[in-house]
Scaffold this motif. Structure first.
Motif, PDB file in Angstrom:
ATOM      1  N   ASP A   1       0.758  -0.786   0.174  1.00  0.00           N
ATOM      2  CA  ASP A   1      -0.150   0.033   0.092  1.00  0.00           C
ATOM      3  C   ASP A   1       0.737   1.042  -0.287  1.00  0.00           C
ATOM      4  OD1 ASP A   1      -2.464  -0.691  -0.092  1.00  0.00           O
ATOM      5  OD2 ASP A   1      -3.042  -1.249   1.896  1.00  0.00           O
TER       6      ASP A   1
ATOM      7  N   LYS B   1      -8.863   1.786  -6.676  1.00  0.00           N
ATOM      8  CA  LYS B   1      -8.785   0.642  -5.606  1.00  0.00           C
ATOM      9  C   LYS B   1      -9.189   0.631  -3.995  1.00  0.00           C
ATOM     10  CE  LYS B   1      -5.699  -0.411  -9.498  1.00  0.00           C
ATOM     11  NZ  LYS B   1      -4.273  -0.920  -9.658  1.00  0.00           N
ATOM     12  N   TYR B   2      -8.903   1.740  -3.622  1.00  0.00           N
ATOM     13  CA  TYR B   2      -9.190   2.461  -2.016  1.00  0.00           C
ATOM     14  C   TYR B   2     -10.240   1.919  -2.193  1.00  0.00           C
ATOM     15  CZ  TYR B   2      -4.767   2.984  -1.458  1.00  0.00           C
ATOM     16  OH  TYR B   2      -2.688   2.820  -1.614  1.00  0.00           O
TER      17      TYR B   2
ATOM     18  N   GLY C   1     -14.020   0.573  -0.930  1.00  0.00           N
ATOM     19  CA  GLY C   1     -14.682  -0.331   0.110  1.00  0.00           C
ATOM     20  C   GLY C   1     -14.065  -0.628   0.975  1.00  0.00           C
ATOM     21  N   ARG C   2     -12.230   0.314   1.412  1.00  0.00           N
ATOM     22  CA  ARG C   2     -11.617  -1.004   2.685  1.00  0.00           C
ATOM     23  C   ARG C   2     -12.209   0.567   3.495  1.00  0.00           C
ATOM     24  NH1 ARG C   2      -5.831  -0.904   0.194  1.00  0.00           N
ATOM     25  NH2 ARG C   2      -5.549  -1.395   2.241  1.00  0.00           N
ATOM     26  N   LYS C   3     -12.076  -0.469   4.856  1.00  0.00           N
ATOM     27  CA  LYS C   3     -11.908   0.169   6.251  1.00  0.00           C
ATOM     28  C   LYS C   3     -10.214   0.274   5.993  1.00  0.00           C
ATOM     29  CE  LYS C   3     -15.964  -1.946   8.361  1.00  0.00           C
ATOM     30  NZ  LYS C   3     -16.706  -2.836   9.099  1.00  0.00           N
ATOM     31  N   MET C   4      -9.916   1.639   6.530  1.00  0.00           N
ATOM     32  CA  MET C   4      -8.665   2.533   6.812  1.00  0.00           C
ATOM     33  C   MET C   4      -8.145   3.326   8.708  1.00  0.00           C
ATOM     34  SD  MET C   4      -7.355   2.992   3.524  1.00  0.00           S
ATOM     35  CE  MET C   4      -5.878   2.885   3.336  1.00  0.00           C
TER      36      MET C   4
ATOM     37  N   THR D   1      -5.222   8.848   5.735  1.00  0.00           N
ATOM     38  CA  THR D   1      -4.868   6.904   5.893  1.00  0.00           C
ATOM     39  C   THR D   1      -3.629   6.896   6.527  1.00  0.00           C
ATOM     40  OG1 THR D   1      -4.175   6.581   3.819  1.00  0.00           O
ATOM     41  CG2 THR D   1      -6.505   7.041   4.194  1.00  0.00           C
TER      42      THR D   1
ATOM     43  N   LYS E   1     -14.073   3.769   6.323  1.00  0.00           N
ATOM     44  CA  LYS E   1     -14.667   3.707   5.357  1.00  0.00           C
ATOM     45  C   LYS E   1     -14.621   4.129   3.746  1.00  0.00           C
ATOM     46  CE  LYS E   1     -18.042  -0.041   3.307  1.00  0.00           C
ATOM     47  NZ  LYS E   1     -18.746  -1.207   2.928  1.00  0.00           N
TER      48      LYS E   1
END
Length: 425
Positions: free
Chosen positions: A288, A367-368, A370-373, A390, A410
């Motif tokens: 990442d 591409k990020y 939907g991701r949880k960070m 992030t 999210k």
């Protein structure tokens, strides 16, 4: 007592200098104001890295003087091109003379003029010995060095900052500890080139990071720009230091050109292949990784083939962000003496590369979604939203959030320059 307003331009290193001057003036009984209209004296803490920046600042100085303000000019411009500074200013201080800011203000009050722009070889100033006054509450800038070890043929900043002088790890660690005690959650390690930190005092950036990450507390470290020719010397050690959770997985590694001959003419002392070796090594360990790089377009001698190599390099390595700069000759530099490319061509190449970098950034950021960070809330952003970062230092806009708090968010959407999301904890 007078009311003083400070305008900072340029890099984080310059902003730290501005905070030093603010602290010195405050301790001397002067009032630092944050509304220009309230001020009697304005400090223009200048940058001179590019010709457009220089012209902007010279114009700003004239505007302030025409409005009846007393103006003190500090920063890099007095070293690089003092001729463009309006003669009506009350004082001119170089980067090694900011400790004389109280004297400069007192001279200005009396209608006298102070000029102190010593050559970097003739005046040594350890800025970690000086106080700081910062308005920020989440991140704190810690200078780790001044000057660099490069001799780039296009750079005039080195006329101001000089050859590398690394500050002691002990003093840096003490400032970090102090900042954490004050409640800061993010530490910016700043220098002209963090990659060569410590080379003059028998240490390096990786060892410094190890010392800082050992400090107790919940905080993050943002490492400033580092040049490839230095990083390659201790690459494995640096990657190991970056594995600590306190270090943002953010790498600002300027390549400047995708053509080795242009890099040689620039005096950059590394190859495209070495740059890619560093990038690949970091990405192998940190999938990442948020990679930022810099490209100069229109450098003297840049053929169409050389420019296309830069384009192909960017397509190949796909950085998260590319800072595209149009080459402009700076006074006293070697490259300024060479035959220059026409302005229209430089502009055309710049626009092409800028469009490419936005396209790549957009594809990466999508591409990020939907991701949880995990994120750190920086505070209020534009249009009533909240700005956060992030753990790989992507900026994310949230509808709400408490400044200085670590949260989980999210990602709901993305643009080419930032993410959008919401807190889910």
């Amino acid at each position: 007592m007078v009311k003083v307003y400070i305008e900072n331009y340029g890099c984080a290193r310059n902003r730290a200098d501005g905070e030093i001057m603010a602290a010195l003036l405050h301790l001397a009984g002067h009032e630092i104001v944050y509304d220009l209209d309230e001020s009697e004296i304005v400090i223009v803490n200048s940058c001179a890295v590019k010709d457009p920046t220089e012209r902007k600042i010279a114009r700003r100085i004239r505007e302030l003087l025409d409005e009846g303000k007393k103006v003190i000019v500090t920063g890099c411009l007095p070293h690089v091109n003092p001729e463009v500074i309006d003669e009506r200013v009350s004082a001119v201080l170089g980067v090694k003379s900011i400790d004389r800011i109280v004297q400069a203000v007192e001279y200005a009050i009396r209608g006298e003029k102070l000029i102190s722009v010593p050559d970097w070889r003739k005046r040594n100033l350890d800025k970690l010995d000086l106080p700081r006054l910062s308005l920020r509450t989440v991140y704190f800038i810690v200078p780790i060095a001044e000057g660099c070890l490069n001799a780039c043929t296009y750079c005039a900043t080195r006329f101001a900052r000089g050859v590398l002088k690394s500050y002691s790890p002990e003093k840096i660690v003490e400032w970090v500890k102090w900042a954490i005690k004050q409640g800061y959650k993010e530490i910016w390690l700043s220098a002209e080139d963090t990659g060569c930190y410590g080379f003059d005092i028998g240490t390096n950036l990786a060892k410094l990071l190890d010392e800082i990450t050992a400090i107790e507390g919940e905080f993050r470290i943002r490492v400033g720009m580092m040049n490839p020719n230095h990083v390659i010397k201790f690459l494995d050690e640096l990657i190991e230091a970056y594995q600590d959770d306190k270090v943002y997985k953010f790498l600002h590694l300027p390549v400047q050109s995708g053509d080795n001959e242009i890099l040689r003419r620039m005096g950059r002392n590394y190859t495209v292949e070495e740059f890619e070796e560093i990038v690949n090594a970091f990405r192998k360990k940190f999938p990442d990784l948020n990679l930022h790089t810099d490209i100069i377009v229109g450098f003297p001698g840049e053929s169409e083939e050389a420019f296309q190599k830069s384009v192909e390099l960017i397509k190949r390595i796909k950085p998260d962000k590319v800072n595209v700069s149009r080459y402009s000759p700076r006074p006293g530099t070697i490259a300024a003496k060479w035959k220059q490319l026409p302005g229209w061509l430089i502009k055309e190449r710049s626009r092409l590369l800028h469009r490419l970098r936005l396209q790549i950034s957009y594809e990466i950021n999508q591409k990020y979604i939907g991701r949880k960070m995990e994120v750190l809330i920086h505070g209020e952003g534009k249009k009533g939203n909240v700005d956060a970062v992030t753990m790989n230092y992507k900026h994310i806009i949230l509808p709400k959030g408490e400044k200085g708090k670590f949260e989980v968010a999210k990602v709901k959407n993305a643009t080419s320059t930032y993410l959008l999301g919401e807190i889910v904890t």
